[in-house]
Design a protein around this motif. Structure first.
Motif, short mmCIF file in Angstrom:
data_model
loop_
_atom_site.label_atom_id
_atom_site.label_comp_id
_atom_site.label_asym_id
_atom_site.label_seq_id
_atom_site.Cartn_x
_atom_site.Cartn_y
_atom_site.Cartn_z
N LEU A 1 1.06 -1.34 0.24
CA LEU A 1 0.27 -0.16 0.19
C LEU A 1 0.73 1.34 -0.29
O LEU A 1 0.38 2.77 0.58
N ASN A 2 2.00 1.08 0.32
CA ASN A 2 3.18 2.14 -0.24
C ASN A 2 2.79 3.07 0.90
O ASN A 2 2.45 4.94 0.48
N ALA A 3 2.21 3.12 2.03
CA ALA A 3 1.89 3.90 3.72
C ALA A 3 2.26 2.65 4.59
O ALA A 3 2.55 2.27 5.05
N PRO A 4 2.89 4.04 5.67
CA PRO A 4 3.32 3.42 6.75
C PRO A 4 2.07 2.49 7.53
O PRO A 4 0.62 2.98 7.58
N THR A 5 1.75 1.57 7.99
CA THR A 5 0.48 0.88 8.39
C THR A 5 0.39 1.76 9.68
O THR A 5 -1.47 1.74 9.52
N ALA A 6 1.17 2.19 10.21
CA ALA A 6 0.49 3.23 11.04
C ALA A 6 -1.04 4.71 10.59
O ALA A 6 -2.01 4.57 11.61
N ASP A 7 -0.78 4.44 9.04
CA ASP A 7 -1.77 5.06 9.07
C ASP A 7 -2.72 4.50 8.28
O ASP A 7 -3.44 5.64 7.66
N LEU A 8 -3.02 3.25 7.98
CA LEU A 8 -3.42 2.80 7.53
C LEU A 8 -5.11 2.29 8.53
O LEU A 8 -6.28 1.44 8.47
N VAL A 9 -4.55 1.92 10.02
CA VAL A 9 -5.22 0.63 10.83
C VAL A 9 -7.24 1.92 10.94
O VAL A 9 -8.24 1.13 11.08
N ASP A 10 -7.40 3.73 10.74
CA ASP A 10 -8.23 3.66 10.95
C ASP A 10 -9.11 3.47 9.10
O ASP A 10 -10.31 3.06 9.54
N LEU A 11 -8.82 3.44 8.78
CA LEU A 11 -9.29 3.04 6.49
C LEU A 11 -9.68 1.69 7.46
O LEU A 11 -10.85 1.23 5.94
N VAL A 12 -9.43 0.28 8.16
CA VAL A 12 -10.38 -1.15 7.99
C VAL A 12 -10.89 -0.61 8.80
O VAL A 12 -11.38 -1.80 9.60
N LYS A 13 -10.80 0.03 9.93
CA LYS A 13 -12.25 -0.60 11.10
C LYS A 13 -13.50 -0.13 10.76
O LYS A 13 -13.78 -0.35 8.87
N PRO A 14 -14.78 -0.92 11.49
CA PRO A 14 -15.75 -1.17 10.57
C PRO A 14 -16.72 -0.01 9.77
O PRO A 14 -17.23 -0.17 9.03
N ASP A 15 -16.31 1.57 10.28
CA ASP A 15 -17.01 2.21 9.15
C ASP A 15 -16.14 2.62 8.97
O ASP A 15 -15.77 3.84 8.14
N GLY A 16 -14.50 1.97 8.18
CA GLY A 16 -13.35 2.82 7.74
C GLY A 16 -13.87 2.60 5.86
O GLY A 16 -14.73 1.79 5.64
N PRO A 17 -13.37 3.27 4.79
CA PRO A 17 -13.63 2.63 3.64
C PRO A 17 -13.21 1.26 3.44
O PRO A 17 -14.09 1.30 1.58
N PHE A 18 -12.33 1.26 3.74
CA PHE A 18 -11.08 -0.14 3.23
C PHE A 18 -11.82 -1.07 4.44
O PHE A 18 -11.16 -2.09 4.05
N HIS A 19 -13.17 -1.04 4.59
CA HIS A 19 -13.08 -2.04 6.16
C HIS A 19 -13.17 -3.73 5.33
O HIS A 19 -13.02 -4.37 6.77
N SER A 20 -12.98 -3.57 4.37
CA SER A 20 -13.05 -5.15 3.78
C SER A 20 -11.80 -5.84 3.42
O SER A 20 -11.33 -6.67 2.85
N LEU A 21 -10.43 -4.94 3.10
CA LEU A 21 -9.98 -5.42 2.83
C LEU A 21 -8.69 -5.70 3.03
O LEU A 21 -8.03 -7.00 3.00
N PRO A 22 -8.89 -6.64 4.97
CA PRO A 22 -7.98 -7.11 5.20
C PRO A 22 -8.63 -8.45 5.48
O PRO A 22 -7.68 -9.92 5.04
#
Length: 146
Positions: free
Chosen positions: A77-98
């Motif tokens: 994802l060419n990004a620090p994982t710390a910056d991605l945590v909120d994106l995959v939460k249940p209400d995040g835009p990429f919640h289904s990515l994991p």
């Protein structure tokens, strides 16, 4: 009249080497030791292949897997994982990515992409401490490489 797009040739960027990987490992270990944390550290090249891995004797066994997955996620994802945590939460835009991909992604702080001259050349992942600690150890390592 035909028009031809003018493109500038891309200059080659030196890939991440095993020597670079050892610098990253040593720097992350120093930062972790200073904080009194036993860790595992993984360094991947731009293709996602392991260049270096180190697990402190006292590090929890799962930290080896988490460090590798954090590095892989940061690379993909060419990004620090710390910056991605909120994106995959249940209400995040990429919640289904994991769960959408059959890939070893892990959205916990501690992974960071490695760039040279603005180009992605690899990633580092650190596991074993609290997520914020792992992130700081990875970032400390990056600062030493540049």
């Amino acid at each position: 009249m035909s028009t031809t797009a003018v493109t500038s040739p891309r200059t080659a960027v030196t890939p991440l080497s095993t020597a670079d990987a050892e610098i990253l490992i040593a720097a992350a270990r120093r930062a972790a030791r200073a904080a009194g944390v036993a860790v595992s550290i993984t360094v991947l090249d731009a293709g996602g292949h392991p260049l270096a891995f180190r697990r402190d004797d006292e590090a929890v066994l799962i930290s080896g897997e988490t460090s590798t997955r954090k590095a892989f996620t940061a690379l993909q994802l060419n990004a620090p994982t710390a910056d991605l945590v909120d994106l995959v939460k249940p209400d995040g835009p990429f919640h289904s990515l994991p769960t959408a991909l059959d890939r070893p992604l892990l959205f916990i702080a501690g992974g960071a992409p490695v760039h040279r001259e603005g180009r992605l050349i690899g990633a580092i992942g650190v596991g074993g401490g609290a997520p914020e600690q792992d992130h700081s150890f990875a970032i400390s390592a990056l600062k030493e490489l540049t």
